[in-house]
Design an enzyme around this catalytic site. Structure first.
Site, mmCIF file in Angstrom:
data_model
loop_
_atom_site.group_PDB
_atom_site.id
_atom_site.type_symbol
_atom_site.label_atom_id
_atom_site.label_comp_id
_atom_site.label_asym_id
_atom_site.label_seq_id
_atom_site.Cartn_x
_atom_site.Cartn_y
_atom_site.Cartn_z
ATOM 1 N N SER A 64 0.792 -1.225 0.000
ATOM 2 C CA SER A 64 0.000 0.000 0.000
ATOM 3 C C SER A 64 0.830 1.283 0.000
ATOM 4 O O SER A 64 0.264 2.371 0.000
ATOM 5 C CB SER A 64 -0.950 0.003 1.197
ATOM 6 O OG SER A 64 -0.238 -0.179 2.385
ATOM 7 N N THR A 166 -1.771 3.577 4.384
ATOM 8 C CA THR A 166 -0.892 4.723 4.136
ATOM 9 C C THR A 166 0.043 4.845 5.309
ATOM 10 O O THR A 166 -0.365 4.576 6.438
ATOM 11 C CB THR A 166 -1.750 6.016 4.059
ATOM 12 O OG1 THR A 166 -2.550 5.960 2.883
ATOM 13 C CG2 THR A 166 -0.917 7.270 4.054
ATOM 14 N N THR A 184 1.613 6.968 0.062
ATOM 15 C CA THR A 184 0.692 5.855 -0.213
ATOM 16 C C THR A 184 0.639 5.540 -1.699
ATOM 17 O O THR A 184 0.957 6.392 -2.536
ATOM 18 C CB THR A 184 -0.738 6.234 0.258
ATOM 19 O OG1 THR A 184 -1.582 5.088 0.209
ATOM 20 C CG2 THR A 184 -1.362 7.324 -0.601
ATOM 21 N N GLY A 218 -6.954 5.696 5.478
ATOM 22 C CA GLY A 218 -8.300 5.177 5.251
ATOM 23 C C GLY A 218 -8.819 5.691 3.921
ATOM 24 O O GLY A 218 -8.041 6.131 3.078
HETATM 25 N N1 ASP Z 1 -5.859 7.430 2.325
HETATM 26 C C1 ASP Z 1 -5.375 6.636 1.232
HETATM 27 C C2 ASP Z 1 -6.090 7.047 -0.020
HETATM 28 O O1 ASP Z 1 -7.278 7.265 0.034
HETATM 29 C C3 ASP Z 1 -5.504 5.176 1.433
HETATM 30 C C4 ASP Z 1 -5.309 4.671 2.850
HETATM 31 O O2 ASP Z 1 -4.783 5.328 3.699
HETATM 32 O O3 ASP Z 1 -5.724 3.554 3.139
HETATM 33 O O4 ASP Z 1 -5.468 7.096 -1.042
#
Ligand code: ASP
Length: 301
Positions: A64, A166, A184, A218
């Protein structure tokens, strides 16, 4: 809306020593420890934040962030990152950058070497190449295989629990200087060109050298409509503890969004100027990492 689904600690925790590093998820712990080593080796708090995030970006087994991240719907890894330095509220960011393994360092170069804050897509890559970053294929065989399987089944991208993460990492130096970064590969199999909250100053990350710093992870769409990390810092300015600031931000987002809180999939970390830290999330316990001299562990919000 149920308040009980917000997971946050009921008390404020404070680091007894500085520097302090706070970051998202279990993989934040080795990142924090790399940050601490860098700082103790004579690096600045900004160098330390960058170093910790670089460790996560280089880990091909982490699907990720950075190298080995999950690709977009067309099989291309597109990375987002930003960095902030408290003094002067300096910021740099890249969105949707391809073929560059360390977007956090490109974001830092944007901050330090251009008059701009954010570069995206081909322009960001061109700048990175000019700065001497190598162009590499970031799609691992494993991720290519999984993406092909996803495409064969013509599954729709689901912005759910398990297809993203992230690293957001914030730190405070012995002299109280704050810095933070966020990196991320975004939501797995996202639409080409989709940029999430992570590189957006105030959404995936915010650093205010007078108050504190916050970061998010998220579903970015549920953070960036609300300037989530900025909101956390503003609640700390109003006197809330880091934990309460994160929890109150989630409550406000849920209220405005209108969907059940458990459908939002968002989490925040925060660190204030006094070295107090905390986190909150909408899931069933959000792991985050805290490291300072003599202490390094994964806590649950
Ligand atoms: N916030 C990140 C995004 O939306 C993904 C994550 O943190 O899970 O790209």
């Amino acid at each position: 809306m149920s308040r009980t689904l917000i997971h946050s600690q009921s008390h404020s925790q404070v680091a007894t020593e500085r520097p302090v590093f706070v970051s998202t998820w279990n993989f934040g712990k080795p990142a924090n420890e790399a940050s601490l080593r860098k700082y103790q080796g004579g690096g600045s708090i900004l160098d330390a934040v960058e170093e910790g995030i670089r460790l996560t970006e280089a880990d091909k087994s982490n699907a990720s962030v950075g190298d080995g991240g999950k690709p977009n719907a067309e099989g291309k890894v597109q990375l987002d990152a930003c960095i902030m330095h408290g003094p002067g509220t300096k910021a740099g960011s890249v969105g949707g950058i391809e073929d560059i393994a360390h977007p956090i360092s490109v974001a830092r170069a944007v901050m330090e070497k251009t008059p701009h804050v954010m570069l995206v897509g081909q322009g960001a890559k061109k700048f990175a190449l000019e700065q001497g970053f190598a162009s590499e294929n970031l799609l691992t065989a494993k991720q290519r295989k999984e993406w092909r399987a996803w495409r064969r089944e013509k599954r729709k991208m689901e912005a759910g629990e398990n297809n993203h993460d992230t690293i957001a990492l914030v730190g405070i130096a012995a002299d109280g200087t704050l810095a933070g970064g966020c990196s991320t590969s975004g939501l797995a199999y996202k639409m080409p060109g989709r940029v999430g909250d992570s590189p957006i100053i105030g959404s995936g990350l915010y650093v205010d050298n007078e108050i504190g710093a916050a970061g998010a992870t998220g579903v970015g769409e549920n953070v960036m409509r609300f300037c989530g990390s900025f909101m956390v810092v503003e609640y700390m300015r109003q006197g809330l503890s880091p934990e309460e600031a994160c929890a109150e931000t989630i409550r406000r987002i849920a209220r405005l969004d209108g969907r059940p809180i458990e459908d939002l999939h968002i989490n925040f970390i925060a660190l204030n100027k006094k070295g107090q830290f905390g986190a909150a999330g909408t899931g069933n316990g959000f792991p985050y990492a805290v490291t300072y001299p003599g202490f390094s562990d994964i806590l649950q919000s």
